[in-house]
Design an enzyme around this catalytic site. Structure first.
Site, PDB file in Angstrom:
ATOM      1  N   ARG A  40       0.847  -1.191   0.000  1.00 45.44           N
ATOM      2  CA  ARG A  40       0.000   0.000   0.000  1.00 45.44           C
ATOM      3  C   ARG A  40       0.887   1.248   0.000  1.00 45.44           C
ATOM      4  O   ARG A  40       2.037   1.209   0.433  1.00 45.44           O
ATOM      5  CB  ARG A  40      -0.900   0.018   1.239  1.00 45.44           C
ATOM      6  CG  ARG A  40      -1.789  -1.211   1.380  1.00 45.44           C
ATOM      7  CD  ARG A  40      -2.524  -1.175   2.715  1.00 45.44           C
ATOM      8  NE  ARG A  40      -3.417  -2.311   2.873  1.00 45.44           N
ATOM      9  CZ  ARG A  40      -3.085  -3.460   3.469  1.00 45.44           C
ATOM     10  NH1 ARG A  40      -1.858  -3.605   3.966  1.00 45.44           N
ATOM     11  NH2 ARG A  40      -3.950  -4.439   3.569  1.00 45.44           N
ATOM     12  N   LYS A  65      -1.402  -2.941   8.299  1.00 47.00           N
ATOM     13  CA  LYS A  65      -2.522  -2.546   9.155  1.00 47.00           C
ATOM     14  C   LYS A  65      -2.450  -3.289  10.483  1.00 47.00           C
ATOM     15  O   LYS A  65      -2.086  -4.453  10.542  1.00 47.00           O
ATOM     16  CB  LYS A  65      -3.843  -2.852   8.445  1.00 47.00           C
ATOM     17  CG  LYS A  65      -4.105  -1.958   7.232  1.00 47.00           C
ATOM     18  CD  LYS A  65      -5.469  -2.235   6.637  1.00 47.00           C
ATOM     19  CE  LYS A  65      -5.772  -1.278   5.487  1.00 47.00           C
ATOM     20  NZ  LYS A  65      -7.113  -1.527   4.896  1.00 47.00           N
ATOM     21  N   HIS A 136      -2.977   2.635  -5.975  1.00 42.87           N
ATOM     22  CA  HIS A 136      -3.734   1.443  -5.606  1.00 42.87           C
ATOM     23  C   HIS A 136      -3.954   0.540  -6.813  1.00 42.87           C
ATOM     24  O   HIS A 136      -4.064  -0.684  -6.676  1.00 42.87           O
ATOM     25  CB  HIS A 136      -5.069   1.833  -4.983  1.00 42.87           C
ATOM     26  CG  HIS A 136      -5.492   0.909  -3.879  1.00 42.87           C
ATOM     27  ND1 HIS A 136      -4.737   0.688  -2.743  1.00 42.87           N
ATOM     28  CD2 HIS A 136      -6.577   0.108  -3.754  1.00 42.87           C
ATOM     29  CE1 HIS A 136      -5.350  -0.189  -1.960  1.00 42.87           C
ATOM     30  NE2 HIS A 136      -6.455  -0.560  -2.552  1.00 42.87           N
ATOM     31  N   ARG A 139      -1.158  -1.832  -7.049  1.00 46.08           N
ATOM     32  CA  ARG A 139      -1.343  -2.929  -6.082  1.00 46.08           C
ATOM     33  C   ARG A 139      -2.303  -3.975  -6.650  1.00 46.08           C
ATOM     34  O   ARG A 139      -2.041  -5.174  -6.592  1.00 46.08           O
ATOM     35  CB  ARG A 139      -1.869  -2.351  -4.768  1.00 46.08           C
ATOM     36  CG  ARG A 139      -2.211  -3.388  -3.690  1.00 46.08           C
ATOM     37  CD  ARG A 139      -2.540  -2.633  -2.399  1.00 46.08           C
ATOM     38  NE  ARG A 139      -3.291  -3.425  -1.447  1.00 46.08           N
ATOM     39  CZ  ARG A 139      -2.738  -4.235  -0.540  1.00 46.08           C
ATOM     40  NH1 ARG A 139      -1.438  -4.385  -0.485  1.00 46.08           N
ATOM     41  NH2 ARG A 139      -3.490  -4.895   0.335  1.00 46.08           N
ATOM     42  N   HIS A 162      -3.318  -9.059   3.560  1.00 46.04           N
ATOM     43  CA  HIS A 162      -4.745  -9.139   3.870  1.00 46.04           C
ATOM     44  C   HIS A 162      -4.954 -10.014   5.102  1.00 46.04           C
ATOM     45  O   HIS A 162      -4.419 -11.125   5.178  1.00 46.04           O
ATOM     46  CB  HIS A 162      -5.519  -9.756   2.702  1.00 46.04           C
ATOM     47  CG  HIS A 162      -5.672  -8.848   1.527  1.00 46.04           C
ATOM     48  ND1 HIS A 162      -5.919  -9.294   0.247  1.00 46.04           N
ATOM     49  CD2 HIS A 162      -5.612  -7.494   1.432  1.00 46.04           C
ATOM     50  CE1 HIS A 162      -5.999  -8.268  -0.580  1.00 46.04           C
ATOM     51  NE2 HIS A 162      -5.818  -7.168   0.120  1.00 46.04           N
ATOM     52  N   TYR A 171     -10.022 -10.953  -6.174  1.00 47.81           N
ATOM     53  CA  TYR A 171      -9.230 -10.966  -7.402  1.00 47.81           C
ATOM     54  C   TYR A 171      -9.577 -12.143  -8.294  1.00 47.81           C
ATOM     55  O   TYR A 171      -9.346 -12.093  -9.498  1.00 47.81           O
ATOM     56  CB  TYR A 171      -7.735 -10.961  -7.068  1.00 47.81           C
ATOM     57  CG  TYR A 171      -7.294  -9.649  -6.479  1.00 47.81           C
ATOM     58  CD1 TYR A 171      -7.131  -8.522  -7.282  1.00 47.81           C
ATOM     59  CD2 TYR A 171      -7.085  -9.516  -5.115  1.00 47.81           C
ATOM     60  CE1 TYR A 171      -6.750  -7.302  -6.738  1.00 47.81           C
ATOM     61  CE2 TYR A 171      -6.706  -8.295  -4.567  1.00 47.81           C
ATOM     62  CZ  TYR A 171      -6.548  -7.201  -5.390  1.00 47.81           C
ATOM     63  OH  TYR A 171      -6.189  -5.992  -4.852  1.00 47.81           O
TER      64      TYR A 171
END
Length: 204
Positions: A40, A65, A136, A139, A162, A171
């Site tokens: 990211r 994250k 993005h 990515r 993730h 995806y």
């Protein structure tokens, strides 16, 4: 659904980065790093010099994250672009006598570049290459192209950071859409509908 670039568009972007100016080397490094690793923009900007590991397989240590860390391999092309930027681009982009721990610092070295600045740099690159571009999207392109070339979903999940596999599974929907468009665009039966009608007449 996320929209990925085509491989042709990726080549256009890299082809538009002409010359050895420090700013060009920085943009090439950011482009290669995001596309190669799928990180990211927020993760890119938090990278420090100590997070980059040189070796047979160049790596970056990414804080994602929730403060979760992961080791992300870059590959030789992205590693070479980053190394070139660090040696010949970054020192000239910093103010004289400035020092910085950040991989992509502002001129004063005290803080990393802003998200807005990265967007500006990549959008300018996209305009020059004739490609609508956002960080993005790079990515998304990384994940999509990996799956297109046979990568397993779990590996892509770990690479992207993730927390939930269901997030990565989006995806697979992109791939189904690409396959459908490829079939409609390239299969002779769809390119020439009269072919099917001719076969129907022969069978009657």
């Amino acid at each position: 659904l996320p929209k990925a670039l085509t491989l042709g568009q990726v080549h256009q972007l890299f082809g538009a980065l002409v010359g050895q100016a420090p700013a060009v080397l920085r943009t090439r490094a950011m482009l290669a790093l995001i596309y190669a690793s799928g990180i990211r923009v927020s993760e890119l900007l938090q990278l420090r010099l100590v997070d980059y590991q040189v070796g047979a397989t160049p790596l970056v240590r990414v804080v994602g994250k929730g403060g979760k860390t992961r080791q992300v391999p870059l590959g030789q092309v992205a590693g070479a672009a980053l190394e070139h930027y660090l040696q010949q681009g970054r020192p000239l982009l910093l103010a004289p006598l400035a020092n910085s721990p950040w991989l992509f610092p502002r001129r004063d070295g005290q803080r990393p570049l802003t998200r807005q600045r990265v967007f500006q740099l990549l959008q300018a690159l996209g305009r020059g290459a004739g490609v609508a571009l956002s960080p993005h999207q790079l990515r998304h392109s990384c994940a999509t192209h990996l799956l297109e070339n046979g990568a397993d979903l779990r590996s892509v999940q770990l690479l992207l950071g993730h927390a939930d596999l269901a997030t990565t599974q989006i995806y697979t929907q992109v791939l189904h859409g690409l396959k459908e468009r490829t079939l409609l665009a390239h299969h002779p039966l769809h390119q020439s509908p009269t072919l099917g009608k001719a076969n129907e007449r022969k069978g009657s």
